[in-house]
Write an enzyme that holds these catalytic residues in place. Structure first.
Site, PDB file in Angstrom:
ATOM      1  CD  GLN A  57       6.841 -13.780   7.859  1.00 29.36           C
ATOM      2  OE1 GLN A  57       6.678 -12.461   8.069  1.00 29.36           O
ATOM      3  NE2 GLN A  57       5.584 -14.043   8.058  1.00 29.36           N
ATOM      4  N   GLY A  90       0.396 -14.547   8.560  1.00 25.23           N
ATOM      5  CA  GLY A  90      -0.078 -14.155   9.770  1.00 25.23           C
ATOM      6  C   GLY A  90       1.040 -13.622  10.771  1.00 25.23           C
ATOM      7  CB  SER A  95      30.102  44.187  -3.559  1.00 24.53           C
ATOM      8  OG  SER A  95      29.653  44.445  -2.329  1.00 24.53           O
ATOM      9  CE  LYS A 138       4.465  -1.444   6.802  1.00 25.25           C
ATOM     10  NZ  LYS A 138       2.938  -1.550   7.258  1.00 25.25           N
ATOM     11  CB  ALA A 164      26.500  42.021  -1.700  1.00 24.53           C
ATOM     12  CB  SER A 224      33.901  46.400  -5.547  1.00 28.55           C
ATOM     13  OG  SER A 224      33.790  46.556  -4.078  1.00 28.55           O
ATOM     14  NE  ARG A 247      -2.507  -1.855   3.387  1.00 31.11           N
ATOM     15  CZ  ARG A 247      -2.849  -1.871   4.525  1.00 31.11           C
ATOM     16  NH1 ARG A 247      -4.137  -1.619   4.958  1.00 31.11           N
ATOM     17  NH2 ARG A 247      -2.403  -2.675   5.485  1.00 31.11           N
TER      18      ARG A 247
END
Length: 455
Positions: free
Chosen positions: A77, A82, A390, A24, A365, A408, A17
């Site tokens: 398994q 079950g 910058s 899962k 910047a 800069s 599902r």
């Protein structure tokens, strides 16, 4: 004398599902596989031996489930007949003679140690079976716990319940503890006379009572027993986990302005007096020291933020980012595998990767450390009290000394000595009146194109 305990973790489901390419129990909650959460709770409950019942993706599940402080054995398994049949897959481990057998599921990641310890306590008091249940206002779909005079008489599936039994709000959570000396004999007596021809572990209650034994139920919060069968339930479990973890952090002294918008990882470590603004996401491996501020819309993963430092808004710290005390990484900045020294500032629109930035250095910047040559990564070393203007590009490997200044707009390809000024840009040329000539030329060309298209 302390009782020995074996925890059997059922994790062999096909996850049909979930509609997923993996088991899962490998799907993450808080950035960590579900089954790893379960294993942690078992360790917190003092359980030192675990048997994993595996199916799909057995090797991967076993890998994430292993813990250093716990002996873990694995059993495959091969048939799905079950829950009782699944438990018997670990029959060899049960036969080793533990006092207690605890059966849990790999897809219940919200379980804590408290209900597990309560179930074991029930065994120590002389009961053969202890079922972990929960009270709910919406019992539809759950098996009901039929309790009489404190004893658990049966677990009644809804389809088999009477009208009176369906009104019961005490429901089966699926987890249980079984007397280790009787577990194999009780489980082997469970039959499969039902519509699906499967062996249901829930039938052990009536089997134990019929053999003259006793069974009881202990209660846990409903949320702790939430299992996962599909992506919607996965999201629901994630939401509960996030609420729980946020609450823990806020109680410990962390401030969150809009906690419902903050998302944490399983190992997020945040000290007291940290402020977290709205819409912040923490990936795995983040540590935040006291007094730091994480501004809105920031994303952190594999990073360390020092005391008093500030991050964001709109910042991204990638793995290896290490911000020193009182440093700053501002808006629209990205830091990756880099040391930002105490008091240093990386204010805005900047990428710092594979770098060392010294204390109190200011990064302007638009600065970029050009760390990748298309094949290899290289280091940029920036000293203390330096200033990077910058819109500069530092082409690694390169170093900028203490107190140096980079003008800069520079492209820096050679090392800059301490206290030096570096210019790495083209010489500016000015041609008076040329802009007017070009503008008139461009307008004439545009008018000609417009005239041609009209004809």
């Amino acid at each position: 004398m302390e009782r020995s305990c074996l925890a059997i973790v059922l994790a062999a489901g096909e996850s049909t599902r979930m509609k997923s390419s993996m088991s899962k129990v490998l799907h993450p909650i808080g950035g960590r596989p579900m089954i790893a959460h379960v294993m942690e709770s078992l360790a917190e409950a003092g359980i030192s031996a675990t048997a994993l019942v595996l199916g799909r993706d057995a090797e991967a599940v076993e890998k994430v489930a292993r813990r250093d402080e716990m002996a873990v054995s694995s059993y495959l398994q091969t048939e799905r007949l079950g829950t009782a049949h699944a438990v018997l897959a670990a029959g060899a481990a049960i036969a080793d003679g533990y006092d207690d057998i605890l059966v849990v599921f790999g897809d219940t990641p919200l379980i804590t140690a408290a209900p597990l310890l309560a179930a074991r306590k029930g065994l120590a008091e002389g009961n053969d079976v202890v079922v972990i249940g929960f009270e709910t206002t919406s019992p539809t779909g759950y098996g009901r716990l039929i309790v009489e005079n404190g004893a658990l008489v049966a677990i009644r599936e809804e389809k088999d319940a009477s009208e009176a039994e369906r009104k019961i709000t005490y429901c089966n959570g699926g987890l249980m503890a079984i007397d280790g000396r009787k577990a194999l004999s009780l489980i082997e007596k469970i039959g499969n006379a039902n519509a699906k021809g499967e062996y249901y572990l829930t039938d052990i209650v009536e089997v134990a009572n019929a053999a003259g034994g006793s069974a009881i139920a202990v209660a846990a919060p409903e949320t702790e027993l939430m299992g996962c069968n599909n992506r919607a339930e996965l999201a629901g479990i994630e939401a509960v986990w996030q609420r729980r973890r946020r609450h823990e952090l806020m109680v410990s002294g962390v401030s969150m302005i809009a906690p419902e918008t903050v998302f944490l990882a399983y190992d997020t470590a945040i000290a007291q007096d940290v402020l977290i603004e709205p819409n912040v996401v923490f990936g795995p491996g983040v540590t935040i020291e006291s007094g730091a501020v994480i501004h809105a819309f920031s994303h952190l993963e594999g990073a360390h933020v020092g005391a008093g430092a500030t991050v964001g808004p709109y910042a991204r710290l990638r793995p290896g980012a290490n911000l020193g005390p009182d440093s700053k990484v501002g808006n629209f900045c990205e830091v990756k595998k880099a040391e930002i020294g105490a008091g240093a500032k990386v204010n805005h629109l900047t990428y710092i990767g594979d770098a060392f930035v010294g204390a109190k250095t200011n990064i302007g910047a638009g600065t970029i450390t050009c760390n990748y040559d298309g094949v290899n990564k290289h280091i940029t070393q920036i000293g203390a009290n330096a200033f990077i203007g910058s819109n500069s590009s530092l082409v690694a490997p390169v170093s900028v000394g203490d107190g140096a200044l980079v003008a800069s707009g520079s492209v820096i390809t050679d090392d800059v000595p301490a206290d030096a000024v570096a210019f790495g840009r083209a010489h500016q040329t000015i041609k008076p009146g040329r802009a007017k000539v070009l503008r008139e030329q461009y307008l004439a060309e545009k008018a000609e194109r417009k005239k041609s298209s009209a004809e």
